[in-house]
Design a protein around this motif. Structure first.
Motif, PDB file in Angstrom:
ATOM      1  N   PRO A 110       2.276  29.108  32.888  1.00 11.70           N
ATOM      2  CA  PRO A 110       1.320  29.189  34.003  1.00 11.70           C
ATOM      3  C   PRO A 110       0.137  28.229  33.809  1.00 11.70           C
ATOM      4  O   PRO A 110      -0.764  28.483  33.002  1.00 11.70           O
ATOM      5  CB  PRO A 110       0.865  30.647  33.976  1.00 11.70           C
ATOM      6  CG  PRO A 110       1.048  31.066  32.556  1.00 11.70           C
ATOM      7  CD  PRO A 110       2.168  30.261  31.987  1.00 11.70           C
ATOM      8  N   SER A 115       4.367  35.414  39.351  1.00 12.29           N
ATOM      9  CA  SER A 115       3.213  35.043  40.179  1.00 12.29           C
ATOM     10  C   SER A 115       2.132  36.119  40.122  1.00 12.29           C
ATOM     11  O   SER A 115       0.933  35.819  40.079  1.00 12.29           O
ATOM     12  CB  SER A 115       3.648  34.792  41.625  1.00 12.29           C
ATOM     13  OG  SER A 115       4.195  35.961  42.200  1.00 12.29           O
ATOM     14  N   GLN A 166      10.305  36.110  40.345  1.00 13.23           N
ATOM     15  CA  GLN A 166       9.344  35.287  41.078  1.00 13.23           C
ATOM     16  C   GLN A 166       8.055  36.061  41.339  1.00 13.23           C
ATOM     17  O   GLN A 166       6.938  35.566  41.084  1.00 13.23           O
ATOM     18  CB  GLN A 166       9.956  34.809  42.397  1.00 13.23           C
ATOM     19  CG  GLN A 166       9.078  33.808  43.128  1.00 13.23           C
ATOM     20  CD  GLN A 166       9.787  33.201  44.330  1.00 13.23           C
ATOM     21  OE1 GLN A 166      10.968  33.439  44.555  1.00 13.23           O
ATOM     22  NE2 GLN A 166       9.064  32.411  45.108  1.00 13.23           N
ATOM     23  N   GLU A 172       0.325  35.848  36.779  1.00 12.09           N
ATOM     24  CA  GLU A 172      -0.580  34.694  36.762  1.00 12.09           C
ATOM     25  C   GLU A 172      -1.889  35.018  37.470  1.00 12.09           C
ATOM     26  O   GLU A 172      -2.977  34.711  36.976  1.00 12.09           O
ATOM     27  CB  GLU A 172       0.087  33.484  37.419  1.00 12.09           C
ATOM     28  CG  GLU A 172       1.176  32.855  36.580  1.00 12.09           C
ATOM     29  CD  GLU A 172       1.662  31.545  37.174  1.00 12.09           C
ATOM     30  OE1 GLU A 172       0.810  30.728  37.577  1.00 12.09           O
ATOM     31  OE2 GLU A 172       2.882  31.349  37.242  1.00 12.09           O
ATOM     32  N   GLU A 173      -1.786  35.649  38.648  1.00 12.54           N
ATOM     33  CA  GLU A 173      -2.979  35.985  39.427  1.00 12.54           C
ATOM     34  C   GLU A 173      -3.912  36.896  38.634  1.00 12.54           C
ATOM     35  O   GLU A 173      -5.117  36.654  38.533  1.00 12.54           O
ATOM     36  CB  GLU A 173      -2.580  36.702  40.726  1.00 12.54           C
ATOM     37  CG  GLU A 173      -1.830  35.833  41.726  1.00 12.54           C
ATOM     38  CD  GLU A 173      -1.273  36.682  42.867  1.00 12.54           C
ATOM     39  OE1 GLU A 173      -1.603  37.886  42.928  1.00 12.54           O
ATOM     40  OE2 GLU A 173      -0.512  36.147  43.685  1.00 12.54           O
TER      41      GLU A 173
END
Length: 465
Positions: free
Chosen positions: A250, A219, A215, A222-223
């Motif tokens: 994403p 994330s 997780q 992606e950022e």
């Protein structure tokens, strides 16, 4: 001079040879000297030697000339500075790291295994001279997978990228190693260059492995990728391809890479074609697997086939493949008019053998057509399949290098290919190497293929040969 350095029994003796014979020393001798000092002082390097002026002079010479070193010398130097415990802030370490980073794609298998060892301060011969110690390569790797998590905080991004490349190249589906790389990436992603992130992510897609911190892992990626997408387009699409192979899509990053700004940025670049290949495959994957996506897509004018010839690995390993044996068995079993070999199917997937079969399971003479005999319409409430009486069937020879090391998990690119071809309506008959290697002679291969074709699951129908 090289022999004198290599025969030295004390670090001070190595330094004397280098310092006192300037006319006989070339840039080729500096990595040899540093490696010898690293070997001599590996256990407990005396601070007095490291602070010696001649040692500083040697380090300065390496900083000045390391661009002239061959790859093997660079790796030897990396090993030596790790063995000596030199801080990452020292100039010689920083210059060697930068030089190795620039050559990352040139390093061969022996180079990588030595870098892998150096990060844990092991002797470089542990992987190549296992008979001397009585330890197998697998035992050494297990040992390394235990050591890396303990030392991860002190490993530089460049060295971790080299370790990731080693893991990917050897297809090591080692959870501890991969989780350590994932944890490193989560902690340091914002400080890493996109090209380094690409190298750190690749082992996960290669091994079809989602880390234990998946997780945070996804994330964080992606950022960072969304922010850095335009700075390195090729690295960005490579990272996206890895995420797609892991079944993660994403949306925000896709908005960015399918935007007109991103497309125009790569259209006139030297790597425009390869980026278009990746974007074309990514777009096809969105169509097949990410139907809820409603953002921009790749225009038809920019679409190309992802692959138009055999993959490099398959070409290199052709002489070790069972594909030739299967081809001869198919020729004798069916005749040349009932199969096609080495077909590239949209969106650019390379296949081993293509057959036509009807509902009762009979192999038909091959015919040309626009695509699979199963057409798929994508309404919002699900997929509706319109089945015609004939099917395109793919016979896939899965050789050893198509699997992760010592397990039956297909590498990520192969697994995604199969997933997409099934979604496009093809039926895939898998021929794993561990089944083929048990067969003796062409007659046994023909019997094996006959049974495989009889068992083809044509939408619940039983094959009849």
């Amino acid at each position: 001079m090289k022999r004198l350095i290599e025969r030295s029994r004390q670090a001070e003796e190595v330094l004397r040879w280098v310092a006192q014979n300037p006319s006989k020393i070339s840039h080729n001798h500096y990595p040899v000297a540093l490696q010898k000092i690293g070997q001599l002082l590996q256990a407990t390097p005396p601070p007095a030697v490291l602070e010696h002026q001649d040692f500083q002079t040697l380090c300065d010479a390496i900083v000045h000339d390391c661009a002239k070193f061959d790859n093997f010398s660079i790796v030897n130097c990396l090993y030596a500075v790790a063995a000596l415990g030199l801080p990452t802030s020292s100039q010689v370490v920083q210059v060697l790291e930068a030089e190795s980073q620039s050559r990352l794609n040139q390093f061969n298998q022996k180079d990588l295994s030595m870098v892998f060892s150096s990060s844990m301060k092991l002797h470089p011969g542990t992987l190549t001279c296992s008979t001397r110690t009585g330890r197998t390569e697998q035992e050494v790797r297990r040992s390394q997978s235990k050591e890396l998590p303990k030392k991860a905080e002190s490993v530089t991004p460049c060295t971790m990228a080299l370790i990731a490349k080693y893991v990917a190249r050897h297809r090591l589906r080692d959870a501890r190693l991969l989780d350590t790389i994932a944890d490193f990436l989560v902690k340091k992603a914002e400080f890493l260059d996109s090209k380094v992130i690409q190298k750190l992510v690749f082992p996960f897609s290669r091994m079809s492995y989602r880390p234990s911190n998946q997780q945070q892992f996804f994330s964080r990626l992606e950022e960072v990728v969304e922010l850095k997408a335009l700075s390195s387009p090729l690295a960005t699409v490579n990272i996206l391809m890895s995420l797609f192979q892991l079944g993660h899509f994403p949306g925000l990053v896709l908005h960015r890479v399918f935007s007109s700004a991103f497309i125009s940025n790569v259209t006139n670049s030297p790597y425009a074609l390869i980026v278009r290949r990746y974007l074309s495959l990514l777009d096809a994957a969105v169509e097949l697997e990410f139907r809820e996506y409603s953002g921009p897509r790749l225009q038809d004018a920019h679409k190309v086939l992802m692959f138009d010839h055999a993959l490099t690995a398959d070409e290199v390993n052709r002489k070790y493949s069972y594909k030739g044996l299967v081809a001869e068995a198919l020729r004798q079993l069916l005749g040349e008019h009932k199969y096609r070999q080495d077909q590239v199917l949209p969106p650019g997937y390379y296949t081993d053998f293509l057959l036509w079969m009807n509902g009762p399971g009979q192999v038909l003479p091959i015919r040309t057509g626009p695509g699979p005999a199963l057409s798929v319409a994508p309404p919002s409430d699900g997929v509706v399949a319109t089945v015609t009486p004939e099917f395109q069937v793919i016979v896939s020879v899965n050789d050893k290098w198509h699997y992760c090391h010592n397990c039956e998990v297909l590498v990520g690119s192969r697994a995604m290919r199969d997933r997409h071809l099934r979604l496009l309506g093809y039926v895939i008959v898998q021929l794993p190497y561990h089944e083929l290697e048990k067969l003796n002679g062409i007659e046994e291969v023909k019997q094996y293929l006959h049974k495989k074709l009889l068992d083809v699951p044509l939408f619940g129908g039983e094959g009849s040969g």
